[in-house]
Scaffold this active site. Structure first.
Site, PDB file in Angstrom:
ATOM      1  N   TYR A 119      -2.072  -7.912  17.257  1.00 26.09           N
ATOM      2  CA  TYR A 119      -2.087  -7.014  16.094  1.00 26.09           C
ATOM      3  C   TYR A 119      -3.275  -6.056  16.167  1.00 26.09           C
ATOM      4  O   TYR A 119      -3.128  -4.842  15.967  1.00 26.09           O
ATOM      5  CB  TYR A 119      -2.155  -7.840  14.818  1.00 26.09           C
ATOM      6  CG  TYR A 119      -2.276  -7.022  13.558  1.00 26.09           C
ATOM      7  CD1 TYR A 119      -1.155  -6.510  12.925  1.00 26.09           C
ATOM      8  CD2 TYR A 119      -3.529  -6.761  12.984  1.00 26.09           C
ATOM      9  CE1 TYR A 119      -1.267  -5.763  11.759  1.00 26.09           C
ATOM     10  CE2 TYR A 119      -3.645  -6.019  11.827  1.00 26.09           C
ATOM     11  CZ  TYR A 119      -2.512  -5.520  11.217  1.00 26.09           C
ATOM     12  OH  TYR A 119      -2.625  -4.770  10.062  1.00 26.09           O
ATOM     13  N   SER A 136      -6.562  -0.874  10.802  1.00 23.86           N
ATOM     14  CA  SER A 136      -6.928  -2.128  10.137  1.00 23.86           C
ATOM     15  C   SER A 136      -8.372  -2.459  10.481  1.00 23.86           C
ATOM     16  O   SER A 136      -8.864  -2.068  11.549  1.00 23.86           O
ATOM     17  CB  SER A 136      -6.017  -3.270  10.618  1.00 23.86           C
ATOM     18  OG  SER A 136      -6.522  -4.527  10.214  1.00 23.86           O
ATOM     19  N   LYS A 160      -3.472  -1.776  16.410  1.00 20.74           N
ATOM     20  CA  LYS A 160      -4.160  -0.926  15.440  1.00 20.74           C
ATOM     21  C   LYS A 160      -5.307  -0.138  16.081  1.00 20.74           C
ATOM     22  O   LYS A 160      -5.573   1.009  15.701  1.00 20.74           O
ATOM     23  CB  LYS A 160      -4.680  -1.782  14.286  1.00 20.74           C
ATOM     24  CG  LYS A 160      -3.580  -2.399  13.434  1.00 20.74           C
ATOM     25  CD  LYS A 160      -2.717  -1.335  12.762  1.00 20.74           C
ATOM     26  CE  LYS A 160      -1.811  -1.933  11.710  1.00 20.74           C
ATOM     27  NZ  LYS A 160      -1.048  -0.905  10.959  1.00 20.74           N
ATOM     28  N   ASP A 213      14.062   2.612  10.167  1.00 22.59           N
ATOM     29  CA  ASP A 213      13.252   1.602  10.836  1.00 22.59           C
ATOM     30  C   ASP A 213      12.158   2.316  11.615  1.00 22.59           C
ATOM     31  O   ASP A 213      12.438   3.106  12.525  1.00 22.59           O
ATOM     32  CB  ASP A 213      14.136   0.777  11.775  1.00 22.59           C
ATOM     33  CG  ASP A 213      13.399  -0.386  12.421  1.00 22.59           C
ATOM     34  OD1 ASP A 213      12.149  -0.405  12.392  1.00 22.59           O
ATOM     35  OD2 ASP A 213      14.070  -1.271  12.976  1.00 22.59           O
ATOM     36  N   ILE A 217       0.834  -1.208   0.000  1.00 21.52           N
ATOM     37  CA  ILE A 217       0.000   0.000   0.000  1.00 21.52           C
ATOM     38  C   ILE A 217       0.865   1.253   0.000  1.00 21.52           C
ATOM     39  O   ILE A 217       0.560   2.232  -0.680  1.00 21.52           O
ATOM     40  CB  ILE A 217      -0.953  -0.013   1.208  1.00 21.52           C
ATOM     41  CG1 ILE A 217      -1.994  -1.128   1.045  1.00 21.52           C
ATOM     42  CG2 ILE A 217      -1.652   1.335   1.359  1.00 21.52           C
ATOM     43  CD1 ILE A 217      -2.876  -1.334   2.267  1.00 21.52           C
ATOM     44  N   THR A 245      -1.404  -7.667  -1.436  1.00 23.92           N
ATOM     45  CA  THR A 245      -0.005  -7.342  -1.202  1.00 23.92           C
ATOM     46  C   THR A 245       0.749  -8.606  -0.804  1.00 23.92           C
ATOM     47  O   THR A 245       0.153  -9.663  -0.579  1.00 23.92           O
ATOM     48  CB  THR A 245       0.132  -6.312  -0.064  1.00 23.92           C
ATOM     49  OG1 THR A 245      -0.324  -6.922   1.159  1.00 23.92           O
ATOM     50  CG2 THR A 245      -0.697  -5.065  -0.352  1.00 23.92           C
TER      51      THR A 245
END
Length: 258
Positions: free
Chosen positions: A156, A143, A160, A66, A20, A191
């Site tokens: 995760y 997300s 988000k 990073d 993306i 992706t």
């Protein structure tokens, strides 16, 4: 005649060498922005994207940074301002996935995921906003997982969801400077990350019994993964003056996930 919404503006895209992020770089450059592509390790892809954008008449640089390291992020932002003389847009696309059951999550897992997905985005905002004036645009990445349950995706999803809370609360602070901050919450997107982790979104009872593409036909109104360029259009909208009166919000970009 090309759309020139970003003519004369400078944008930095973290996680910009692929997926993306690369699609966002292409979209903003095609509309006139000078873009800086932040990347962690894939120098070849970042350099190839810079060459592609230059061949199409754009201005672009690639800078290694990073996203988990706040000092490297600050150096990225400083380099952009030195190179182009200003900063108008931050698009934060750098992120990492994580799937595992509750009993397997370790403190190191937590620190690694939150370092990139949450802390990294916060300090990108901090450093970018310091160089922006009225009209600055910041777009972060959440997300669909922040608002929809999937097995083994707690860590995760939490990283988000925190991004959405940051966007909401920072809108008040940044609004004092005339800067907007919003987020995109992408659904499944075609992706490399989707190739690697896509099957993890299926219910465990479906593992090995159905494909991701067939599952999407029952879970998403548009029945398919998004193309990165389609999601990039949402980022471009939030980064443009077309979204001048939108701030503190997270835009669901998921093809109508049920």
């Amino acid at each position: 005649m090309r759309n020139a919404r970003f003519e004369g503006k400078v944008a930095v895209i973290t996680g910009g060498s692929g997926g993306i992020g690369a699609a966002v770089a292409r979209r903003l450059a095609s509309e006139g922005a000078a873009v800086a592509i932040g990347y962690r390790g894939n120098k070849d892809a970042a350099d190839a994207l810079v060459d592609e954008l230059a061949a199409n008449g754009g201005r672009a640089i690639a800078v290694q940074a990073d996203a988990a390291d706040a000092e490297q992020t600050q150096a990225l932002i400083d380099r952009v301002v030195t190179e182009f003389g200003r900063l108008d847009v931050l698009v934060s696309c750098a992120g990492i996935e994580h799937f595992d059951a509750l009993e397997n999550i370790t403190p190191d897992d937590f620190d690694r995921v939150f370092a990139v997905n949450t802390r990294g985005q916060l300090f990108a905002v901090q450093h970018a906003a310091a160089h922006m004036g009225a009209g600055g645009r910041i777009v972060l990445t959440s997300s669909v997982s922040a608002s929809k349950a999937f097995f083994g995706h707690t860590l995760y999803a939490a990283s988000k969801a925190a991004v959405e809370a940051m966007v909401l609360n920072l809108s008040a602070e940044l609004g004092e400077k005339g800067i907007t901050i919003n987020a995109i919450a992408p659904g499944g997107t075609a992706t490399a990350m989707a190739v690697e982790y896509g099957a993890g979104y299926l219910h465990p009872e479906l593992a090995g019994k159905t494909s991701l593409s067939d599952w999407l036909k029952t879970q998403v109104a548009l029945k398919r993964l998004a193309e990165p360029s389609e999601v990039a259009a949402g980022y471009a909208f939030l980064a443009s003056d077309d979204a001048a009166y939108m701030t503190g919000r997270t835009l669901q970009y998921d093809g109508g996930m049920f």
